[in-house]
Design a protein around this motif. Structure first.
Motif, PDB file in Angstrom:
ATOM      1  N   SER A  79       7.026  63.992  43.034  1.00  0.00           N
ATOM      2  CA  SER A  79       8.333  63.722  42.438  1.00  0.00           C
ATOM      3  C   SER A  79       8.133  62.865  41.200  1.00  0.00           C
ATOM      4  CB  SER A  79       9.202  62.962  43.458  1.00  0.00           C
ATOM      5  OG  SER A  79      10.413  62.538  42.881  1.00  0.00           O
TER       6      SER A  79
ATOM      7  N   ALA B  65      18.027  67.102  46.527  1.00  0.00           N
ATOM      8  CA  ALA B  65      18.631  67.457  47.820  1.00  0.00           C
ATOM      9  C   ALA B  65      17.835  68.572  48.511  1.00  0.00           C
ATOM     10  CB  ALA B  65      20.082  67.879  47.603  1.00  0.00           C
TER      11      ALA B  65
ATOM     12  N   ILE C 132       9.948  73.564  42.484  1.00  0.00           N
ATOM     13  CA  ILE C 132      11.411  73.489  42.573  1.00  0.00           C
ATOM     14  C   ILE C 132      11.950  73.394  41.153  1.00  0.00           C
ATOM     15  CG2 ILE C 132      13.376  72.121  43.371  1.00  0.00           C
ATOM     16  CD1 ILE C 132      11.833  71.346  45.807  1.00  0.00           C
ATOM     17  N   SER C 133      12.858  74.293  40.816  1.00  0.00           N
ATOM     18  CA  SER C 133      13.361  74.339  39.442  1.00  0.00           C
ATOM     19  C   SER C 133      13.989  73.006  39.064  1.00  0.00           C
ATOM     20  CB  SER C 133      14.395  75.462  39.303  1.00  0.00           C
ATOM     21  OG  SER C 133      15.495  75.226  40.157  1.00  0.00           O
TER      22      SER C 133
ATOM     23  N   GLY D 187       9.481  67.866  43.000  1.00  0.00           N
ATOM     24  CA  GLY D 187      10.920  67.619  43.078  1.00  0.00           C
ATOM     25  C   GLY D 187      11.443  67.171  44.426  1.00  0.00           C
ATOM     26  N   VAL D 188      10.652  66.390  45.168  1.00  0.00           N
ATOM     27  CA  VAL D 188      11.080  66.083  46.549  1.00  0.00           C
ATOM     28  C   VAL D 188      12.128  64.969  46.636  1.00  0.00           C
ATOM     29  CG1 VAL D 188       8.954  66.934  47.609  1.00  0.00           C
ATOM     30  CG2 VAL D 188       9.143  64.503  47.002  1.00  0.00           C
TER      31      VAL D 188
ATOM     32  N   ASN E 289      17.376  81.886  45.047  1.00  0.00           N
ATOM     33  CA  ASN E 289      18.330  81.157  45.881  1.00  0.00           C
ATOM     34  C   ASN E 289      19.769  81.410  45.458  1.00  0.00           C
ATOM     35  OD1 ASN E 289      16.192  80.060  47.253  1.00  0.00           O
ATOM     36  ND2 ASN E 289      16.387  78.006  46.400  1.00  0.00           N
ATOM     37  N   GLY E 290      20.618  81.675  46.459  1.00  0.00           N
ATOM     38  CA  GLY E 290      22.053  81.772  46.202  1.00  0.00           C
ATOM     39  C   GLY E 290      22.645  80.395  45.946  1.00  0.00           C
ATOM     40  N   LEU E 291      23.894  80.385  45.538  1.00  0.00           N
ATOM     41  CA  LEU E 291      24.563  79.090  45.315  1.00  0.00           C
ATOM     42  C   LEU E 291      24.827  78.427  46.660  1.00  0.00           C
ATOM     43  CD1 LEU E 291      27.041  79.827  42.378  1.00  0.00           C
ATOM     44  CD2 LEU E 291      24.636  79.104  42.307  1.00  0.00           C
ATOM     45  N   TYR E 292      24.596  77.117  46.685  1.00  0.00           N
ATOM     46  CA  TYR E 292      24.696  76.360  47.932  1.00  0.00           C
ATOM     47  C   TYR E 292      26.141  76.290  48.427  1.00  0.00           C
ATOM     48  CZ  TYR E 292      20.402  74.211  45.935  1.00  0.00           C
ATOM     49  OH  TYR E 292      19.179  73.979  45.368  1.00  0.00           O
TER      50      TYR E 292
ATOM     51  N   ILE F 137       4.776  63.655  39.615  1.00  0.00           N
ATOM     52  CA  ILE F 137       4.784  64.840  38.740  1.00  0.00           C
ATOM     53  C   ILE F 137       6.120  64.827  38.013  1.00  0.00           C
ATOM     54  CG2 ILE F 137       4.872  67.358  38.640  1.00  0.00           C
ATOM     55  CD1 ILE F 137       2.156  66.784  39.557  1.00  0.00           C
ATOM     56  N   ASP F 138       6.045  64.724  36.683  1.00  0.00           N
ATOM     57  CA  ASP F 138       7.243  64.781  35.847  1.00  0.00           C
ATOM     58  C   ASP F 138       7.003  65.898  34.836  1.00  0.00           C
ATOM     59  OD1 ASP F 138       9.222  64.524  33.961  1.00  0.00           O
ATOM     60  OD2 ASP F 138       9.068  62.333  33.793  1.00  0.00           O
ATOM     61  N   PHE F 139       7.814  66.948  34.914  1.00  0.00           N
ATOM     62  CA  PHE F 139       7.585  68.111  34.046  1.00  0.00           C
ATOM     63  C   PHE F 139       7.674  67.727  32.564  1.00  0.00           C
ATOM     64  CE2 PHE F 139       9.696  70.987  37.513  1.00  0.00           C
ATOM     65  CZ  PHE F 139       8.690  70.657  38.397  1.00  0.00           C
TER      66      PHE F 139
ATOM     67  N   GLY G 127      14.643  69.356  47.747  1.00  0.00           N
ATOM     68  CA  GLY G 127      13.287  68.835  47.941  1.00  0.00           C
ATOM     69  C   GLY G 127      13.181  67.935  49.159  1.00  0.00           C
TER      70      GLY G 127
HETATM   71  N1  LIG Z   1      21.446  77.201  44.230  1.00  0.00           N
HETATM   72  C1  LIG Z   1      22.301  76.237  43.868  1.00  0.00           C
HETATM   73  O1  LIG Z   1      23.484  76.197  44.292  1.00  0.00           O
HETATM   74  C2  LIG Z   1      21.851  75.148  42.946  1.00  0.00           C
HETATM   75  C3  LIG Z   1      22.736  74.130  42.623  1.00  0.00           C
HETATM   76  C4  LIG Z   1      22.292  73.119  41.782  1.00  0.00           C
HETATM   77  C5  LIG Z   1      21.024  73.151  41.268  1.00  0.00           C
HETATM   78  N2  LIG Z   1      20.176  74.151  41.600  1.00  0.00           N
HETATM   79  C6  LIG Z   1      18.794  74.222  41.083  1.00  0.00           C
HETATM   80  O2  LIG Z   1      17.925  74.013  42.194  1.00  0.00           O
HETATM   81  C7  LIG Z   1      17.164  72.802  41.988  1.00  0.00           C
HETATM   82  C8  LIG Z   1      17.101  72.051  43.292  1.00  0.00           C
HETATM   83  O3  LIG Z   1      18.421  71.797  43.735  1.00  0.00           O
HETATM   84  P1  LIG Z   1      18.834  70.382  44.334  1.00  0.00           P
HETATM   85  O4  LIG Z   1      20.086  70.608  45.058  1.00  0.00           O
HETATM   86  O5  LIG Z   1      17.681  69.781  45.046  1.00  0.00           O
HETATM   87  O6  LIG Z   1      19.109  69.543  42.987  1.00  0.00           O
HETATM   88  P2  LIG Z   1      19.157  67.955  42.838  1.00  0.00           P
HETATM   89  O7  LIG Z   1      19.419  67.281  44.136  1.00  0.00           O
HETATM   90  O8  LIG Z   1      20.082  67.632  41.719  1.00  0.00           O
HETATM   91  O9  LIG Z   1      17.685  67.565  42.400  1.00  0.00           O
HETATM   92  C9  LIG Z   1      17.260  67.704  41.057  1.00  0.00           C
HETATM   93  C10 LIG Z   1      15.871  68.280  41.079  1.00  0.00           C
HETATM   94  O10 LIG Z   1      15.408  68.491  39.758  1.00  0.00           O
HETATM   95  C11 LIG Z   1      14.083  67.964  39.677  1.00  0.00           C
HETATM   96  N3  LIG Z   1      13.799  67.546  38.308  1.00  0.00           N
HETATM   97  C12 LIG Z   1      14.673  67.203  37.355  1.00  0.00           C
HETATM   98  N4  LIG Z   1      14.014  66.856  36.233  1.00  0.00           N
HETATM   99  C13 LIG Z   1      12.698  66.980  36.508  1.00  0.00           C
HETATM  100  C14 LIG Z   1      11.520  66.759  35.763  1.00  0.00           C
HETATM  101  N5  LIG Z   1      11.543  66.317  34.512  1.00  0.00           N
HETATM  102  N6  LIG Z   1      10.327  66.991  36.363  1.00  0.00           N
HETATM  103  C15 LIG Z   1      10.282  67.424  37.651  1.00  0.00           C
HETATM  104  N7  LIG Z   1      11.361  67.664  38.402  1.00  0.00           N
HETATM  105  C16 LIG Z   1      12.551  67.425  37.835  1.00  0.00           C
HETATM  106  C17 LIG Z   1      14.124  66.774  40.620  1.00  0.00           C
HETATM  107  O11 LIG Z   1      12.803  66.406  40.973  1.00  0.00           O
HETATM  108  P3  LIG Z   1      12.290  64.851  41.147  1.00  0.00           P
HETATM  109  O12 LIG Z   1      12.099  64.623  42.619  1.00  0.00           O
HETATM  110  O13 LIG Z   1      10.992  64.842  40.450  1.00  0.00           O
HETATM  111  O14 LIG Z   1      13.318  63.965  40.532  1.00  0.00           O
HETATM  112  C18 LIG Z   1      14.877  67.396  41.786  1.00  0.00           C
HETATM  113  O15 LIG Z   1      14.063  68.245  42.568  1.00  0.00           O
HETATM  114  C19 LIG Z   1      17.879  72.055  40.863  1.00  0.00           C
HETATM  115  O16 LIG Z   1      16.964  71.280  40.124  1.00  0.00           O
HETATM  116  C20 LIG Z   1      18.475  73.181  40.048  1.00  0.00           C
HETATM  117  O17 LIG Z   1      17.517  73.739  39.157  1.00  0.00           O
HETATM  118  C21 LIG Z   1      20.558  75.141  42.449  1.00  0.00           C
END
Ligand SMILES: NC(=O)c1ccc[n+]([C@@H]2O[C@H](COP(=O)([O-])OP(=O)(O)OC[C@H]3O[C@@H](n4cnc5c(N)ncnc54)[C@H](OP(=O)(O)O)[C@@H]3O)[C@@H](O)[C@H]2O)c1
Length: 264
Positions: A29, A10, A58-59, A6-7, A124-127, A39-41, A12
């Motif tokens: 990614s 944001a 990364i979720s 998931g790099v 992780n807490g909310l950003y 890597i695509d889940f 990643g």
């Molecule tokens: N703590 C918080 O406030 C908060 C807020 C929003 C989300 N989250 C969770 O935390 C994660 C990371 O946050 P972020 O801010 O980096 O979100 P983001 O910028 O929206 O990035 C989305 C993430 O989801 C991954 N993803 C989506 N579909 C995928 C798939 N089919 N296979 C593999 N990876 C997939 C993307 O990976 P790729 O590089 O492969 O596209 C990327 O790492 C989110 O995905 C969400 O689960 C947390």
């Protein structure tokens, strides 16, 4: 070898920056522009973890629960099949149990606990960046997000990335640990308004639901966002006790510094 999924996201991207130049880390990614490995889940053929000792998962939380659970289950199955020794998972803070998107995180944690690999859960807490978006002032400088008098122990994404790098690069001492990574400063509408030079006039949840639904959000996203407002407004998200300071070895970045643009 450490592999990070998931790099392109944001979080990643910040983790990738923290691992830059390391020969023992592979960035993955769905997007070849970002990942050295695809890597695509959702694509079982891409789930090859041969030679990977530690997986930083990364979720991928954008989807209905069944979609997210299928994704995370497929990754963990493949990691176990390929002999990954340790999986580090970015989950959701304990305070988030009431949030509509908590269930797939808790399912994934259960799956890790019952699996063959060692694991570490980063709750992780909310950003702070998410709060800034959820409660952005409108064109008239009014914050109408329905946060009531509630506050969020918002956390800088950058701090979460740093904590994830630290754990993933030396996972053994963290095996079987669940870390709550929340900010140490709880922020509500009034504090946001002061920091941004805005006025806080909270609307209702019904108004927020209409606004989100009209914004082009997918159907599953509407309860996610409204539920987030509700959990903050009703006092479930303001606890600041956690493990972030200990993992970072320093004070966490202030949420208002992130939101006000003062944090690097
Ligand atoms: N703590 C918080 O406030 C908060 C807020 C929003 C989300 N989250 C969770 O935390 C994660 C990371 O946050 P972020 O801010 O980096 O979100 P983001 O910028 O929206 O990035 C989305 C993430 O989801 C991954 N993803 C989506 N579909 C995928 C798939 N089919 N296979 C593999 N990876 C997939 C993307 O990976 P790729 O590089 O492969 O596209 C990327 O790492 C989110 O995905 C969400 O689960 C947390």
């Amino acid at each position: 070898m450490l592999l990070v999924t998931g790099v392109s996201g944001a979080l990643g991207k910040l983790i990738a920056a923290g691992l830059a130049g390391r020969a023992d880390a592979v960035l993955a990614s769905r997007d070849p522009q970002y990942g050295e490995r695809r890597i695509d889940f959702d694509d079982p053929a891409s789930l090859d973890f041969t030679g990977v000792a530690t997986l930083l998962l990364i979720s991928a939380g954008y989807g209905e629960d069944d979609v997210v659970i299928t994704r995370h289950g497929a990754v963990i199955d493949a990691a176990e099949r390929d002999g990954v020794a340790h999986i580090v998972y970015t989950s959701l803070a304990s305070a988030g149990d009431h949030l509509p998107y908590a269930l797939p995180h808790r399912w994934t944690e259960r799956r890790l606990r019952s699996g063959r690999a060692a694991w570490t859960v980063l709750r992780n807490g909310l950003y702070a960046e998410l709060l800034a978006w959820l409660a952005a002032p409108d064109a008239e400088g009014r914050i109408t997000a329905p946060l009531g008098g509630g506050k969020l122990a918002a956390v800088a994404r950058r701090d979460l990335a740093e904590a994830a790098c630290r754990v993933a690069l030396d996972p053994a001492p963290h095996a079987g640990r669940v870390y709550d990574l929340v900010g140490e400063e709880a922020v509500g509408g009034a504090e946001l308004a002061e920091a941004l030079g805005a006025v806080y006039t909270p609307g209702t949840m019904a108004q927020a639901r209409e606004r989100v639904a009209a914004s082009g959000a997918a159907p599953f996203q509407v309860p996610m966002l409204v539920g987030t407002y509700s959990a903050i407004a009703h006092g479930f998200m303001d606890g600041t006790a956690g493990d972030l300071r200990a993992l970072l070895g320093r004070a966490p970045t202030g949420a208002l510094d992130v939101i006000g643009g003062k944090a690097a």
